[in-house]
Structures are given as C-alpha cells and as structure tokens.
Design an enzyme around this catalytic site. Structure first.
Site: not given
Ligand code: GCO
Length: 439
Positions: A166, A350
C-alpha cells in the site's frame, strides 16, 4: 456463504493475509525499534497509546497459527517480513530475524501453504527515519539492500513476493494526513514519499530479478471515489481523490506517468529529475495486487490544495465506519485491467471488515463478515465472467490483530484473539470458509 471452490476457475487461490508488526510482537527476537514503536509512544497517535510490542505473539505461536491457515483450507498465506527485525539498525543483518522468517517459510511449506511475502508493511527502522525515511532518495538503495538480505535467505521458497504494501499509506496517509507513522503533515515530504516509495518498489523488483526470482508483484490499496453530489466541483474533487489514492500508483508503475491533476498540487514539491526514474519504477511485474475495503463520497472543501473532503455516505457501515460497497471491487478489477494492466494477473490481496466480535458459549458469530465476503466474491466472479484475469482472493485478516492507530479495538480476523490471554477462537466465518473451500 453461497459459493464453493467450483464457482471459481481451476487454480484460483484463496488466501489469508497478515503483517509482521500487527501480529509478531516487535519486542521479540532482537528486532530493532521501528517508526511505529515511536509513533505509538507519542501521545494521541494510537488508541490508548497501544503498540505492537507483543501484538498477538505470533513470533512464538506461528506453528499453531499456520495450523489454522491449513485447517481453513486456504491455499496462500500472505505475510510480511519486517525490515526492523531483519536489520535492526536499518543496515546490519540480525541473524535471529532471518532465522525466524526461514522457520516460518518452512512451516508454511510443511503444511502445503504457498508463501506470499510482502517485504515492507511499514516497519521502518528508526535509524532510517533519522536519515529522512521516505523523504530521502537513498531509501531506494537501502531498501534494495534489505530486499537482497532477506530474499537471499528465503527467496528460493517464495510462491510470490511484493515489495511494498500500500504505497498510498506509506506516502499520503503517513506524510500528508499524518494518521500513520511518522505522522507528518507536510506537502514537500509527501511529494518525495509518493515518488520514492515507487522508486524503492522498482529497485526491489530489480534486486529480486537479479536473484532469479519470479512471480513478483505490486500491492496497492484502492478506494472508489464517488462525487458527493451532482455538482461539477464534486466531480472534479472525486477525480482528484481518485488520482491521489489510486491512479498515481497505477500510472507510475504501469504507464510511467503521474496523473496531471495530482501533479498540479505536488509538482512544485517533487524531487529533482523525478521523470528520469520511470525506467526503474516501471520494471515489469508479474501480477498486480489490489487491497479493497470501501468507497468514499468526496466533495469540495475550502483551503489549500487538494481542497476536498469526505462526506458521510448512506450505505451500511462496518465497525471502522467504512461503507460496504462491493461494486467498488468490481469497478477496480475491470478498470485496472482495461486501463492499466491488460492481461496481467490480478489478485485481491486484501478484503475484509472489522466487527465488534465477542465469544459467547465458546463461539463467535460474525454474520456481517460472512455477508461481506460473499458479496465481494460475487464482484470477483462478475469480473472473471467478463474475462478479467483475477487469479486469487485473500482475506484480511487471518486473526484479530493490532489495527495501527486504532489499536486493538478493530477486529478484522477470521479468528478471534483474546488480547489478554492471546487465545485464538475461529469465528463462524472461518468455519464457513473452511467448509466451502474443501478440495
Ligand atoms: C491496510 C493494511 C492492513 C490493515 C487493513 C485494515 O490495508 O491498511 O494492509 O495493515 O490492517 O487494511 O485496515
């Protein structure tokens, strides 16, 4: 849950994800201090000043935790390696740290689980932070050295690897919004971090290619941005939010360019000759990972660039206050393939939610989680039906853990953890998945 493995293409991987600082216990095994230890030690940054020094003691309990992955019939375990554990001073190898990830890898293989590593899930060693952290261009070389150290040891047994979890969180959330370590609110630091994080990604991919490794990817978190109303101003700000959050990173890695609407604000603060780094940043990867949770409604706000704000939306929310919006996952899978990655495999690395789960009579009922998973898997199937090459779906998270600034309140796990005794209790959603994923 109304699906089984048979509803997905042959070879589609189901997995569960965790990260080192959130589960291992940073005080064990000779790990160095990382930026999250210091961030949490500063009043007001994390709930109840909680940190990951013990977390859920995965460092000592990894064998039984991996038993849960295997018994859940998951194919993949997405875990992360901590820079501060492998190199406590940022530069010198801690043999205990390497040994731990070596044992962890073999324990996965012994159970038939595919090891999917992330090299950096935010455990910046504080000596690197003292040198400017993500603001300093040299971090790309330091990160490449760390990549070499850890992957020389375990790279031969990895199923897949992504360098950085991320990049938006590493750069924007941590240097512009200040919600994550190191907690800066500084546009110049942000512009540098936004670029250096992708340069470090590229250097790490090159380093692993030189080691002969394959199946290397990139993992981005995406938030769908809808305009808060029908005004042109709201549309413009939603597009800017999309640029900052999503398109900056996809554009950098897959097209060698940054979105013009974001450069309007960040341009003056970028490091010298940033355009020259795109050959490194665009080093080819083998897959693209998407972390997806929610969408945001965006409208204009006064003040300095970017001059936007989030507006509360009407949809059902999770404990985090995030709207449940499965269409956003479908939108991202289709848009990413059509506009950026083409035939490159996509993996949902995710997806999941936090809920206020409690143990009653030895069981944990979490119907909101099961419904969320089912709806998001429908989005995945819809994208696959349209020919989008989605190859896997991993849940966040295997077990309840340290949710960063939110401390230990937000329970994202398929497995409940009693944060006092550290006892693990699989929730109803875990049992349903184990049933539906039987081979
Ligand atoms: C992230 C991280 C995880 C979080 C999860 C829930 O997406 O921010 O990868 O560390 O715990 O996303 O917020």
């Amino acid at each position: 849950m109304l699906f089984t493995r048979k509803d997905f293409p042959e070879g589609f991987d189901f997995g569960v994800a965790t990260s080192s600082y959130q589960i291992e216990g940073s005080r064990f095994g000779g790990a160095g201090r990382c930026q999250w230890d210091d961030f949490a030690a500063t009043p007001g940054n994390t709930k109840n000043a909680e940190n990951g020094s013990i977390a859920v003691d995965h460092y000592h309990r990894y064998e039984s935790d991996l038993d849960l992955v295997a018994a859940g019939n998951f194919d993949c375990y997405r875990f992360s390696t901590s820079w501060a554990r492998v190199m406590p001073d940022g530069f010198t190898v801690n043999p205990e740290g390497l040994d731990f990830y070596d044992r962890l890898t073999d324990a996965m293989l012994a159970r038939g689980i595919k090891p999917c590593a992330t090299l950096y899930h935010w455990e910046l060693p504080v000596p690197i932070l003292d040198r400017g952290g993500w603001r300093n261009r040299d971090i790309a070389d330091w990160f490449a050295e760390y990549t070499h150290a850890i992957m020389s040891r375990i790279g031969d047994r990895m199923f897949s690897v992504a360098p950085i979890n991320e990049p938006w969180c590493v750069a924007w959330l941590s240097h512009f919004l200040g919600y994550h370590a190191p907690g800066l609110k500084d546009i110049r630091a942000t512009a540098r971090a936004m670029h250096h994080v992708l340069l470090a990604h590229g250097r790490a991919i090159q380093t692993m290619r030189d080691l002969g490794m394959t199946n290397l990817g990139a993992v981005f978190n995406f938030e769908w941005a809808d305009p808060a109303d029908h005004s042109p101003e709201a549309a413009e700000k939603a597009a800017l939010y999309d640029g900052i959050y999503n398109r900056w990173f996809l554009g950098g890695v897959f097209r060698g360019e940054y979105p013009a609407n974001v450069l309007e604000g960040l341009g003056p603060h970028m490091p010298d000759r940033w355009q020259d780094d795109f050959p490194t940043i665009t080093t080819p990867v083998d897959w693209c990972g998407l972390n997806y949770y929610t969408r945001k409604l965006i409208g204009p706000d006064g003040g300095a660039w970017p001059g936007l704000k989030e507006v509360e939306g009407p949809l059902e929310k999770t404990l985090m206050g995030w709207e449940i919006y499965p269409e956003g996952l479908y939108n991202f899978l289709t848009r990413t393939a059509r506009e950026y990655t083409g035939t490159l495999p996509l993996i949902v690395t995710e997806n999941g939610l936090a809920s206020p789960d409690v143990i009653e009579n030895g069981t944990v009922d979490d119907p909101q989680r099961s419904a969320y998973i089912e709806k998001h898997l429908q989005s995945v199937r819809r994208a696959i039906a349209e020919g989008i090459p989605v190859k896997g779906y991993y849940l966040w998270s295997l077990m309840d853990n340290y949710e960063w600034a939110c401390g230990y309140e937000q329970r994202f796990g398929l497995v409940h953890v009693d944060f006092d005794t550290l006892e693990r209790t699989p929730k109803a959603s875990y049992h349903q998945l184990a049933q539906n994923l039987r081979r």
